[in-house]
Design a protein around this motif. Structure first.
Motif, PDB file in Angstrom:
ATOM      1  N   ILE A 114      25.944 -44.069  37.383  1.00 49.20           N
ATOM      2  CA  ILE A 114      24.931 -45.011  36.897  1.00 49.20           C
ATOM      3  C   ILE A 114      23.829 -45.136  37.951  1.00 49.20           C
ATOM      4  CG2 ILE A 114      24.492 -47.417  36.246  1.00 49.20           C
ATOM      5  CD1 ILE A 114      27.364 -47.495  35.157  1.00 49.20           C
ATOM      6  N   GLY A 115      22.611 -45.038  37.507  1.00 48.94           N
ATOM      7  CA  GLY A 115      21.468 -45.111  38.404  1.00 48.94           C
ATOM      8  C   GLY A 115      20.984 -43.740  38.856  1.00 48.94           C
ATOM      9  N   ASP A 116      21.837 -42.741  38.730  1.00 50.46           N
ATOM     10  CA  ASP A 116      21.445 -41.388  39.105  1.00 50.46           C
ATOM     11  C   ASP A 116      21.317 -40.524  37.857  1.00 50.46           C
ATOM     12  OD1 ASP A 116      20.899 -39.101  40.659  1.00 50.46           O
ATOM     13  OD2 ASP A 116      23.026 -38.561  40.714  1.00 50.46           O
ATOM     14  N   PHE A 117      22.437 -40.308  37.182  1.00 49.30           N
ATOM     15  CA  PHE A 117      22.443 -39.496  35.964  1.00 49.30           C
ATOM     16  C   PHE A 117      23.697 -39.838  35.168  1.00 49.30           C
ATOM     17  CE2 PHE A 117      24.071 -35.958  33.534  1.00 49.30           C
ATOM     18  CZ  PHE A 117      22.980 -35.612  32.777  1.00 49.30           C
ATOM     19  N   THR A 118      23.524 -40.058  33.887  1.00 46.82           N
ATOM     20  CA  THR A 118      24.671 -40.245  32.994  1.00 46.82           C
ATOM     21  C   THR A 118      24.427 -39.461  31.710  1.00 46.82           C
ATOM     22  OG1 THR A 118      23.728 -42.254  32.023  1.00 46.82           O
ATOM     23  CG2 THR A 118      25.251 -42.557  33.861  1.00 46.82           C
ATOM     24  N   ALA A 119      25.523 -38.969  31.138  1.00 49.37           N
ATOM     25  CA  ALA A 119      25.461 -38.275  29.859  1.00 49.37           C
ATOM     26  C   ALA A 119      26.689 -38.686  29.049  1.00 49.37           C
ATOM     27  CB  ALA A 119      25.448 -36.756  30.052  1.00 49.37           C
ATOM     28  N   PRO A 120      26.507 -38.967  27.777  1.00 50.17           N
ATOM     29  CA  PRO A 120      27.661 -39.351  26.949  1.00 50.17           C
ATOM     30  C   PRO A 120      28.599 -38.158  26.750  1.00 50.17           C
ATOM     31  CG  PRO A 120      25.716 -39.040  25.586  1.00 50.17           C
ATOM     32  CD  PRO A 120      25.263 -38.910  27.010  1.00 50.17           C
ATOM     33  N   THR A 121      29.887 -38.443  26.625  1.00 49.61           N
ATOM     34  CA  THR A 121      30.868 -37.374  26.431  1.00 49.61           C
ATOM     35  C   THR A 121      31.155 -37.094  24.960  1.00 49.61           C
ATOM     36  OG1 THR A 121      32.702 -38.935  26.631  1.00 49.61           O
ATOM     37  CG2 THR A 121      31.995 -37.804  28.641  1.00 49.61           C
ATOM     38  N   TRP A 122      30.772 -38.025  24.064  1.00 48.65           N
ATOM     39  CA  TRP A 122      31.133 -37.838  22.657  1.00 48.65           C
ATOM     40  C   TRP A 122      30.543 -36.574  22.015  1.00 48.65           C
ATOM     41  CZ3 TRP A 122      27.675 -37.432  18.771  1.00 48.65           C
ATOM     42  CH2 TRP A 122      26.404 -37.959  18.967  1.00 48.65           C
ATOM     43  N   PRO A 123      29.330 -36.115  22.371  1.00 46.47           N
ATOM     44  CA  PRO A 123      28.854 -34.889  21.709  1.00 46.47           C
ATOM     45  C   PRO A 123      29.760 -33.682  21.969  1.00 46.47           C
ATOM     46  CG  PRO A 123      27.009 -36.030  22.733  1.00 46.47           C
ATOM     47  CD  PRO A 123      28.268 -36.696  23.220  1.00 46.47           C
ATOM     48  N   VAL A 124      30.276 -33.568  23.182  1.00 46.15           N
ATOM     49  CA  VAL A 124      31.156 -32.442  23.498  1.00 46.15           C
ATOM     50  C   VAL A 124      32.491 -32.605  22.773  1.00 46.15           C
ATOM     51  CG1 VAL A 124      32.390 -31.236  25.338  1.00 46.15           C
ATOM     52  CG2 VAL A 124      30.034 -31.957  25.679  1.00 46.15           C
ATOM     53  N   LYS A 125      32.986 -33.819  22.691  1.00 43.28           N
ATOM     54  CA  LYS A 125      34.240 -34.051  21.976  1.00 43.28           C
ATOM     55  C   LYS A 125      34.076 -33.752  20.480  1.00 43.28           C
ATOM     56  CE  LYS A 125      35.969 -37.220  25.429  1.00 43.28           C
ATOM     57  NZ  LYS A 125      36.682 -36.262  26.193  1.00 43.28           N
ATOM     58  N   LEU A 162      13.304 -29.299  48.032  1.00 44.75           N
ATOM     59  CA  LEU A 162      14.335 -30.140  48.641  1.00 44.75           C
ATOM     60  C   LEU A 162      14.768 -31.288  47.731  1.00 44.75           C
ATOM     61  CD1 LEU A 162      12.949 -30.270  52.297  1.00 44.75           C
ATOM     62  CD2 LEU A 162      14.693 -28.730  51.362  1.00 44.75           C
ATOM     63  N   ARG A 163      14.682 -31.054  46.426  1.00 48.52           N
ATOM     64  CA  ARG A 163      15.088 -32.057  45.429  1.00 48.52           C
ATOM     65  C   ARG A 163      15.871 -31.371  44.315  1.00 48.52           C
ATOM     66  NH1 ARG A 163      13.096 -37.405  45.304  1.00 48.52           N
ATOM     67  NH2 ARG A 163      13.974 -37.327  43.236  1.00 48.52           N
ATOM     68  N   PRO A 164      17.166 -31.606  44.271  1.00 48.87           N
ATOM     69  CA  PRO A 164      17.946 -31.027  43.173  1.00 48.87           C
ATOM     70  C   PRO A 164      17.659 -31.772  41.867  1.00 48.87           C
ATOM     71  CG  PRO A 164      19.333 -32.440  44.497  1.00 48.87           C
ATOM     72  CD  PRO A 164      17.984 -32.375  45.188  1.00 48.87           C
ATOM     73  N   ILE A 165      17.967 -31.130  40.762  1.00 45.91           N
ATOM     74  CA  ILE A 165      17.853 -31.788  39.461  1.00 45.91           C
ATOM     75  C   ILE A 165      19.105 -32.642  39.279  1.00 45.91           C
ATOM     76  CG2 ILE A 165      17.738 -31.439  36.968  1.00 45.91           C
ATOM     77  CD1 ILE A 165      16.318 -28.772  37.546  1.00 45.91           C
ATOM     78  N   ALA A 166      18.914 -33.903  38.963  1.00 48.69           N
ATOM     79  CA  ALA A 166      20.043 -34.820  38.794  1.00 48.69           C
ATOM     80  C   ALA A 166      20.909 -34.399  37.608  1.00 48.69           C
ATOM     81  CB  ALA A 166      19.529 -36.244  38.588  1.00 48.69           C
ATOM     82  N   GLY A 167      22.225 -34.413  37.818  1.00 49.73           N
ATOM     83  CA  GLY A 167      23.167 -34.205  36.726  1.00 49.73           C
ATOM     84  C   GLY A 167      23.511 -32.775  36.379  1.00 49.73           C
ATOM     85  N   VAL A 168      23.017 -31.815  37.143  1.00 47.73           N
ATOM     86  CA  VAL A 168      23.298 -30.413  36.800  1.00 47.73           C
ATOM     87  C   VAL A 168      24.808 -30.128  36.781  1.00 47.73           C
ATOM     88  CG1 VAL A 168      23.017 -28.013  37.524  1.00 47.73           C
ATOM     89  CG2 VAL A 168      21.043 -29.537  37.452  1.00 47.73           C
ATOM     90  N   PRO A 169      25.588 -30.543  37.770  1.00 50.81           N
ATOM     91  CA  PRO A 169      27.033 -30.256  37.693  1.00 50.81           C
ATOM     92  C   PRO A 169      27.693 -30.866  36.457  1.00 50.81           C
ATOM     93  CG  PRO A 169      26.441 -30.935  39.916  1.00 50.81           C
ATOM     94  CD  PRO A 169      25.235 -31.176  39.048  1.00 50.81           C
TER      95      PRO A 169
END
Length: 166
Positions: A128-139, A40-47
């Protein structure tokens, strides 16, 4: 080793990285489903990770798709022309490749500031506080993929006019 071979090897390396990313997101999605269903715990940031990864995968594997001759295109008319006028068809293919190079150069030109903005402004996806990922690697991956795709179009043109050995 020729420069064309080096470009092909780099293209294949990008393809392998893209394939590994596919495996990675499959594992991540599977783990997220198990986490949701069993614990009952999803992995944060999967989407967010999946959406970034899909874009990265496309641009990592696009040059290899072109190199393998599997890029989607409609060439029925070109094949008909090639049966009667093979030299004309060869020049038409070169013209189409040159237009593709020009188009990719425009995309590269307008994608570069997006990378710079993403890097300097520390842009990210997520909450912020849940999950963050930088966008520059994909760019950055987008730019690498486009540059490699341009090189693959150039390689196609060179190979088209270079006599084949053996």
């Amino acid at each position: 080793m020729t420069l064309l071979r080096v470009i092909d090897i780099c293209t294949q390396m990008l393809n392998v990285i893209g394939s590994l990313l596919i495996i990675g997101i499959m594992v991540l999605i599977g783990a997220d489903v198990i986490g949701r269903g069993v614990f009952l715990r999803p992995i944060a940031g999967v989407p967010e990770i999946v959406s970034l990864a899909i874009v990265a995968i496309v641009f990592l594997q696009l040059p290899s798709t072109l190199n393998a001759g599997r890029l989607t295109r409609s060439d029925a008319v070109l094949h008909k022309i090639a049966t009667v006028y093979p030299v004309c068809a060869k020049h038409m293919e070169t013209a189409m490749d040159m237009m593709a190079i020009a188009m990719m150069a425009v995309i590269f030109r307008f994608s570069l500031p997006l990378l710079q903005k993403s890097w300097t402004n520390n842009q990210f996806v997520g909450a912020i506080g849940d999950f963050t990922a930088p966008t520059w690697p994909v760019k950055l991956i987008i730019l690498i993929g486009i540059a490699t795709l341009i090189l693959q179009f150039v390689v196609r043109i060179i190979r088209r006019y270079t006599p084949q050995k053996g």
